[in-house]
Design a protein around this motif. Structure first.
Motif, PDB file in Angstrom:
ATOM      1  N   ILE A   1      -4.496   7.372  -6.314  1.00  0.00           N
ATOM      2  CA  ILE A   1      -3.602   7.578  -7.552  1.00  0.00           C
ATOM      3  C   ILE A   1      -2.661   6.288  -7.551  1.00  0.00           C
ATOM      4  CG2 ILE A   1      -1.833   8.727  -8.815  1.00  0.00           C
ATOM      5  CD1 ILE A   1      -2.562  11.436  -7.064  1.00  0.00           C
ATOM      6  N   CYS A   2      -2.775   5.745  -8.715  1.00  0.00           N
ATOM      7  CA  CYS A   2      -2.087   4.414  -9.027  1.00  0.00           C
ATOM      8  C   CYS A   2      -1.417   4.907 -10.521  1.00  0.00           C
ATOM      9  CB  CYS A   2      -2.861   3.207  -8.870  1.00  0.00           C
ATOM     10  SG  CYS A   2      -1.778   1.580  -8.949  1.00  0.00           S
ATOM     11  N   VAL A   3      -0.564   5.151 -10.537  1.00  0.00           N
ATOM     12  CA  VAL A   3       0.058   5.718 -12.024  1.00  0.00           C
ATOM     13  C   VAL A   3       1.528   5.457 -12.276  1.00  0.00           C
ATOM     14  CG1 VAL A   3       0.348   7.889 -13.504  1.00  0.00           C
ATOM     15  CG2 VAL A   3      -1.863   7.322 -12.349  1.00  0.00           C
ATOM     16  N   GLY A   4       1.815   5.121 -13.580  1.00  0.00           N
ATOM     17  CA  GLY A   4       3.269   4.881 -13.598  1.00  0.00           C
ATOM     18  C   GLY A   4       3.998   3.713 -12.863  1.00  0.00           C
ATOM     19  N   GLY A   5       4.938   4.024 -12.115  1.00  0.00           N
ATOM     20  CA  GLY A   5       5.564   3.037 -11.405  1.00  0.00           C
ATOM     21  C   GLY A   5       4.849   2.481 -10.300  1.00  0.00           C
ATOM     22  N   GLY A   6       3.694   3.086  -9.890  1.00  0.00           N
ATOM     23  CA  GLY A   6       2.785   2.793  -9.053  1.00  0.00           C
ATOM     24  C   GLY A   6       1.890   1.648  -9.576  1.00  0.00           C
ATOM     25  N   LEU A   7       1.583   1.670 -10.638  1.00  0.00           N
ATOM     26  CA  LEU A   7       0.849   0.503 -11.528  1.00  0.00           C
ATOM     27  C   LEU A   7       1.771  -0.709 -11.947  1.00  0.00           C
ATOM     28  CD1 LEU A   7      -1.698  -0.258 -12.701  1.00  0.00           C
ATOM     29  CD2 LEU A   7      -1.252   1.017 -14.497  1.00  0.00           C
ATOM     30  N   GLU A   8       3.046  -0.075 -12.060  1.00  0.00           N
ATOM     31  CA  GLU A   8       4.208  -1.346 -12.005  1.00  0.00           C
ATOM     32  C   GLU A   8       3.929  -2.317 -11.042  1.00  0.00           C
ATOM     33  OE1 GLU A   8       7.790  -0.158 -13.622  1.00  0.00           O
ATOM     34  OE2 GLU A   8       7.164   1.595 -14.464  1.00  0.00           O
TER      35      GLU A   8
ATOM     36  N   GLY B   1      -3.072   4.651 -14.858  1.00  0.00           N
ATOM     37  CA  GLY B   1      -2.502   5.052 -16.195  1.00  0.00           C
ATOM     38  C   GLY B   1      -0.883   5.329 -15.983  1.00  0.00           C
ATOM     39  N   ILE B   2      -0.369   5.208 -17.380  1.00  0.00           N
ATOM     40  CA  ILE B   2       0.847   5.335 -17.438  1.00  0.00           C
ATOM     41  C   ILE B   2       1.262   6.548 -18.506  1.00  0.00           C
ATOM     42  CG2 ILE B   2       3.200   4.147 -17.835  1.00  0.00           C
ATOM     43  CD1 ILE B   2       1.988   1.666 -16.860  1.00  0.00           C
ATOM     44  N   PRO B   3       1.053   7.716 -18.055  1.00  0.00           N
ATOM     45  CA  PRO B   3       1.189   8.763 -19.112  1.00  0.00           C
ATOM     46  C   PRO B   3       2.587   9.338 -19.634  1.00  0.00           C
ATOM     47  CG  PRO B   3       0.619   9.678 -16.886  1.00  0.00           C
ATOM     48  CD  PRO B   3       0.779   8.240 -16.811  1.00  0.00           C
ATOM     49  N   ILE B   4       3.539   8.092 -19.648  1.00  0.00           N
ATOM     50  CA  ILE B   4       4.853   8.682 -19.711  1.00  0.00           C
ATOM     51  C   ILE B   4       5.110   9.118 -21.341  1.00  0.00           C
ATOM     52  CG2 ILE B   4       5.870   7.493 -17.933  1.00  0.00           C
ATOM     53  CD1 ILE B   4       6.302   5.114 -20.019  1.00  0.00           C
ATOM     54  N   SER B   5       4.194   8.946 -22.493  1.00  0.00           N
ATOM     55  CA  SER B   5       4.434   9.283 -23.518  1.00  0.00           C
ATOM     56  C   SER B   5       4.654  10.894 -23.463  1.00  0.00           C
ATOM     57  CB  SER B   5       3.436   8.958 -24.464  1.00  0.00           C
ATOM     58  OG  SER B   5       1.989   9.434 -24.052  1.00  0.00           O
TER      59      SER B   5
ATOM     60  N   ARG C   1       0.910  -1.142   0.077  1.00  0.00           N
ATOM     61  CA  ARG C   1       0.059  -0.068  -0.093  1.00  0.00           C
ATOM     62  C   ARG C   1       0.994   1.300  -0.008  1.00  0.00           C
ATOM     63  NH1 ARG C   1      -3.406   0.600   5.089  1.00  0.00           N
ATOM     64  NH2 ARG C   1      -3.761   2.649   4.354  1.00  0.00           N
ATOM     65  N   GLY C   2       0.480   2.243  -0.365  1.00  0.00           N
ATOM     66  CA  GLY C   2       0.770   3.691  -0.075  1.00  0.00           C
ATOM     67  C   GLY C   2       0.464   4.414   1.341  1.00  0.00           C
ATOM     68  N   ALA C   3       1.443   4.916   1.821  1.00  0.00           N
ATOM     69  CA  ALA C   3       0.853   5.702   3.081  1.00  0.00           C
ATOM     70  C   ALA C   3      -0.046   6.615   2.860  1.00  0.00           C
ATOM     71  CB  ALA C   3       2.277   6.476   3.660  1.00  0.00           C
ATOM     72  N   GLY C   4      -1.009   6.786   3.756  1.00  0.00           N
ATOM     73  CA  GLY C   4      -2.058   7.613   3.477  1.00  0.00           C
ATOM     74  C   GLY C   4      -3.269   7.169   2.800  1.00  0.00           C
ATOM     75  N   GLU C   5      -4.191   8.203   2.583  1.00  0.00           N
ATOM     76  CA  GLU C   5      -5.349   7.701   1.803  1.00  0.00           C
ATOM     77  C   GLU C   5      -5.577   8.232   0.369  1.00  0.00           C
ATOM     78  OE1 GLU C   5      -8.952   7.294   4.097  1.00  0.00           O
ATOM     79  OE2 GLU C   5      -8.160   6.058   5.626  1.00  0.00           O
ATOM     80  N   LYS C   6      -4.537   9.146   0.178  1.00  0.00           N
ATOM     81  CA  LYS C   6      -4.631   9.937  -1.212  1.00  0.00           C
ATOM     82  C   LYS C   6      -3.893   9.376  -2.434  1.00  0.00           C
ATOM     83  CE  LYS C   6      -4.880  14.444   1.136  1.00  0.00           C
ATOM     84  NZ  LYS C   6      -4.098  15.751   1.086  1.00  0.00           N
ATOM     85  N   SER C   7      -3.131   8.456  -2.157  1.00  0.00           N
ATOM     86  CA  SER C   7      -2.331   7.871  -3.281  1.00  0.00           C
ATOM     87  C   SER C   7      -1.685   6.535  -2.876  1.00  0.00           C
ATOM     88  CB  SER C   7      -1.268   8.974  -3.538  1.00  0.00           C
ATOM     89  OG  SER C   7      -0.458   8.364  -4.814  1.00  0.00           O
ATOM     90  N   PHE C   8      -1.609   5.489  -4.038  1.00  0.00           N
ATOM     91  CA  PHE C   8      -0.894   4.539  -3.680  1.00  0.00           C
ATOM     92  C   PHE C   8       0.575   4.834  -4.158  1.00  0.00           C
ATOM     93  CE2 PHE C   8       1.161   0.447  -5.785  1.00  0.00           C
ATOM     94  CZ  PHE C   8       0.789  -0.387  -4.701  1.00  0.00           C
ATOM     95  N   ALA C   9       0.699   5.135  -5.428  1.00  0.00           N
ATOM     96  CA  ALA C   9       2.069   5.859  -5.830  1.00  0.00           C
ATOM     97  C   ALA C   9       1.560   6.586  -7.141  1.00  0.00           C
ATOM     98  CB  ALA C   9       2.977   4.930  -5.949  1.00  0.00           C
TER      99      ALA C   9
END
Length: 260
Positions: free
Chosen positions: A109-116, A133-137, A55-63
């Motif tokens: 939020i679970c984006v980029g490396g968090g989604l990995e 999502g993975i908006p690295i483009s 998990r991520g710390a807090g309740e706003k974001s996984f990563a």
């Protein structure tokens, strides 16, 4: 506030591994990737554990992915990126090779490396307001082959390319439809459901869970299965846990598995 970038807490046979940078929504840094890899190797080797919750710390974001402010010093050219990648990929390998069942507890939020990271867990529980999502483009970056592997194994070629080529950030219901998450629950029920899920898995026979994970990894290898590999599917019948399990079933009692 703890200065540890990765926290490890334990409740009996369930370990919680927390990405701990809440002031930055748990944006990932090179030291975090390094420590995550170390922690996952440690928990995987602990036979007394039966499930791991990430998990991520807090309740706003996984990563939200990697910390872009770090790029100037750690990923400003291909040589630096290779060095960073070695640390990053070891963490992903440690996640992928963890012997215990893993649940991703996803707030926000679970984006980029968090989604990995989440993609390499066995089950993913998120809230209705979670975003993926993975908006690295938009950064001019590619998702490397090793980084892409877990996502493609989870959702397949078409969805992986859709996520990478469009670069959209999308909601929980779409993530469920795409197969990115296992279950969507109300935001205030994410933690409860994730730990209930972990408990259900931890209550099962631990050797069986490890075998199932091992077999699944092997089935991703296109090499023909050997007679010895096929025969391993019968090894469970020689375990104490098997005898415990079927005797408890017949007696209509809860089995007390020992991992033997």
């Amino acid at each position: 506030m703890s200065t540890e970038v990765i926290l490890v807490n334990r409740d009996a046979d369930v370990a919680t591994v927390t990405l701990n940078r809440p002031e930055k929504l748990n944006a990932l840094t090179k030291p975090m990737w390094k420590r995550l890899g170390e922690v996952m190797r440690e928990v995987s080797a602990d036979d007394s554990l039966r499930c791991v919750v990430l998990r991520g710390a807090g309740e706003k974001s996984f990563a939200p992915g990697n910390d872009i402010s770090e790029f100037a010093n750690t990923r400003s050219n291909s040589a630096q990126a290779r060095e960073y990648g070695a640390v990053h990929h070891e963490a992903l390998a440690a996640l992928d090779e963890c012997r215990h069942p893993m649940v991703a507890l996803i707030h926000g939020i679970c984006v980029g490396g968090g989604l990995e990271i989440a993609a390499l867990c066995d089950l993913r529980i998120c809230g209705v307001s979670s975003r993926f999502g993975i908006p690295i483009s938009r950064l001019g970056l590619t998702l490397g082959l090793r980084e892409m592997r877990g996502l493609m194994s989870l959702v397949g070629k078409a969805v992986t390319l859709e996520i990478l080529l469009e670069g959209r950030v999308f909601g929980a219901e779409e993530a469920l439809q795409k197969g990115l998450v296992t279950r969507v629950v109300p935001d205030d029920k994410v933690e409860e459901e994730a730990y209930a899920t972990a408990r259900r898995m931890a209550d099962g026979a631990p050797l069986v869970a490890r075998w199932h994970k091992k077999f699944m990894r092997r089935l991703h290898d296109p090499a023909p299965l050997t007679p010895a590999e096929l025969d391993e599917g019968y090894a469970c019948y020689d375990t104490e846990d098997f005898r415990t399990g079927y005797q408890a079933f017949l007696a209509k009692t809860k089995p007390g598995f020992k991992g033997r």
